[in-house]
Design an enzyme around this catalytic site. Structure first.
Site, PDB file in Angstrom:
ATOM      1  N   LYS A  72      64.028  46.264  25.370  1.00  0.00           N
ATOM      2  CA  LYS A  72      63.947  46.322  26.831  1.00  0.00           C
ATOM      3  C   LYS A  72      63.085  47.465  27.340  1.00  0.00           C
ATOM      4  CE  LYS A  72      66.352  42.799  28.044  1.00  0.00           C
ATOM      5  NZ  LYS A  72      65.647  41.667  28.659  1.00  0.00           N
TER       6      LYS A  72
ATOM      7  N   SER B 200      72.674  40.695  18.411  1.00  0.00           N
ATOM      8  CA  SER B 200      71.673  39.664  18.695  1.00  0.00           C
ATOM      9  C   SER B 200      70.575  39.668  17.631  1.00  0.00           C
ATOM     10  CB  SER B 200      71.067  39.847  20.097  1.00  0.00           C
ATOM     11  OG  SER B 200      70.194  40.957  20.132  1.00  0.00           O
TER      12      SER B 200
HETATM   13  N1  PMP Z   1      69.023  41.204  22.398  1.00  0.00           N
HETATM   14  C1  PMP Z   1      69.313  42.280  23.120  1.00  0.00           C
HETATM   15  C2  PMP Z   1      70.247  43.311  22.565  1.00  0.00           C
HETATM   16  C3  PMP Z   1      68.753  42.431  24.389  1.00  0.00           C
HETATM   17  O1  PMP Z   1      69.040  43.498  25.136  1.00  0.00           O
HETATM   18  C4  PMP Z   1      67.886  41.408  24.858  1.00  0.00           C
HETATM   19  C5  PMP Z   1      67.310  41.520  26.216  1.00  0.00           C
HETATM   20  N2  PMP Z   1      68.241  41.045  27.198  1.00  0.00           N
HETATM   21  C6  PMP Z   1      67.620  40.292  24.064  1.00  0.00           C
HETATM   22  C7  PMP Z   1      68.204  40.235  22.827  1.00  0.00           C
HETATM   23  C8  PMP Z   1      66.781  39.125  24.539  1.00  0.00           C
HETATM   24  O2  PMP Z   1      65.479  39.433  24.960  1.00  0.00           O
HETATM   25  P1  PMP Z   1      64.801  38.646  26.145  1.00  0.00           P
HETATM   26  O3  PMP Z   1      65.432  39.090  27.427  1.00  0.00           O
HETATM   27  O4  PMP Z   1      63.362  39.022  26.064  1.00  0.00           O
HETATM   28  O5  PMP Z   1      65.004  37.182  25.945  1.00  0.00           O
END
Ligand code: PMP
Length: 329
Positions: free
Chosen positions: A64, A287
């Site tokens: 982010k 994630s």
């Molecule tokens: N994993 C984490 C820990 C995140 O903070 C984010 C961003 N929200 C994502 C995955 C996904 O990224 P994006 O918003 O670019 O889809």
């Protein structure tokens, strides 16, 4: 290995780039390393090469940071905001708040973050450490409550502006211009598949746009929680994979640019994250584990033998100390 001017008897070499001083913390964003998983790959008997892009090498520790910097700098360039005058307001319980906070502090903006009461104490304290104002909303109202409160503040505060990570085109664009280019350069164009969790969808969409322009046949897969597999036609639901699976299809997500969205359970995500820490010494977040699980599944498909698969790791395990990632430890 890059060549450096080190004496020939030195065992270690310094990683490039050296020989420069950065003007501010904002200039340190991006340029994250792509790292192989030799022990996991060997244990699984994979011929495909699975690489992790370690986004926790960003200054505040997550992917982010790219959009925190990009959204603010784009708005400055367009004359929408001015340091010292504008007030940034964003509803977020996640990494985006922390990323906006360091950019706001560094460039001289006041920042107000609204979030549901349930958000972890570590996050709130990090925000306050960087002088962001945190407004807590009732947890029973969820993110909708935080969004409503942010809109109220926006309407009643002079010179207030909302970066709006789910709608802001600077979000996918920064991944198109930086994340994708780094993958392209670091793999010397040999990348075949990229796997990225979908929160705003900025990472997956931006990377897909740039790499598909670069090379025909590149595939990009999104990842969402099984428990809230909205992009696969299921109902939204509560889940434990923070950062992905917002429960709706955001404007920043270009579903057409993706070759598929793989649904992964919280249990599978945590198992993959723990295995990555244990076997290859890389403690990734939940994630990241979800994306790695999906990447490993793709690597096992016969048609992907010998391919280079890049899995995005958005954050570091330590940001999830109070979650089931650390259960029983
Ligand atoms: N994993 C984490 C820990 C995140 O903070 C984010 C961003 N929200 C994502 C995955 C996904 O990224 P994006 O918003 O670019 O889809």
């Amino acid at each position: 290995m890059a060549a450096h001017d080190l004496s020939p008897d030195m065992t270690f070499s310094l990683a490039p780039p050296r020989g420069r001083v950065f003007d501010s913390i904002v200039d340190v964003v991006g340029g994250t390393p792509l790292v192989a998983l030799p022990r996991m790959t060997a244990e699984d008997g994979l011929t495909a090469r699975v690489l992790l892009k370690l986004e926790f090498f960003n200054p505040l520790g997550s992917v982010k940071d790219r959009i925190g910097a990009a959204m603010v700098l784009a708005a400055e360039r367009e004359g929408i905001i001015t340091p010292g005058r504008s007030v940034l307001v964003e509803p977020t319980s996640g990494n985006t708040g922390i990323s906006l906070a360091f950019v706001a502090a560094s460039r001289g903006y006041r920042l107000i973050v609204t979030m549901p009461e349930g958000a972890s104490i570590e996050r709130r304290k990090m925000l306050r450490l960087m002088d962001a104002q945190v407004e807590l909303t009732p947890s029973r109202l969820g993110m909708a409550g935080a969004i409503a409160r942010a809109r109220e503040i926006l309407d009643t505060t002079p010179d207030a502006w909302m970066p709006g990570q789910f709608d802001n085109p600077a979000n996918p664009l920064v991944h198109e211009e930086t994340t994708a280019e780094e993958i392209w350069q670091d793999t010397a164009g040999s990348v075949d598949i990229v796997v990225a969790g979908v929160g705003t969808g900025g990472t997956a969409s931006g990377v897909a746009h740039a790499l598909k322009r670069r090379k025909k046949g590149v595939e990009v897969f999104g990842v969402e929680p099984v428990e809230s597999a909205v992009l696969n036609g299921d109902e939204p639901g509560p889940h434990g994979i923070q950062g992905i699976g917002p429960g709706f299809c955001p404007a920043t997500l270009d579903v057409q640019a993706l070759d598929g969205v793989i649904a992964v359970s919280e249990r599978e995500a945590i198992a993959a994250a723990r295995r990555c820490a244990r076997m290859d010494g890389i403690p990734i977040g939940i994630s990241s584990g979800a994306a790695l699980h999906a990447a490993t599944q793709l690597a096992k498909r016969p048609e992907n033998a010998g391919k280079t698969i890049v899995s995005i790791a958005p954050s570091f395990a330590e940001r999830y100390l109070s979650t089931p990632l650390f259960n029983g430890l």
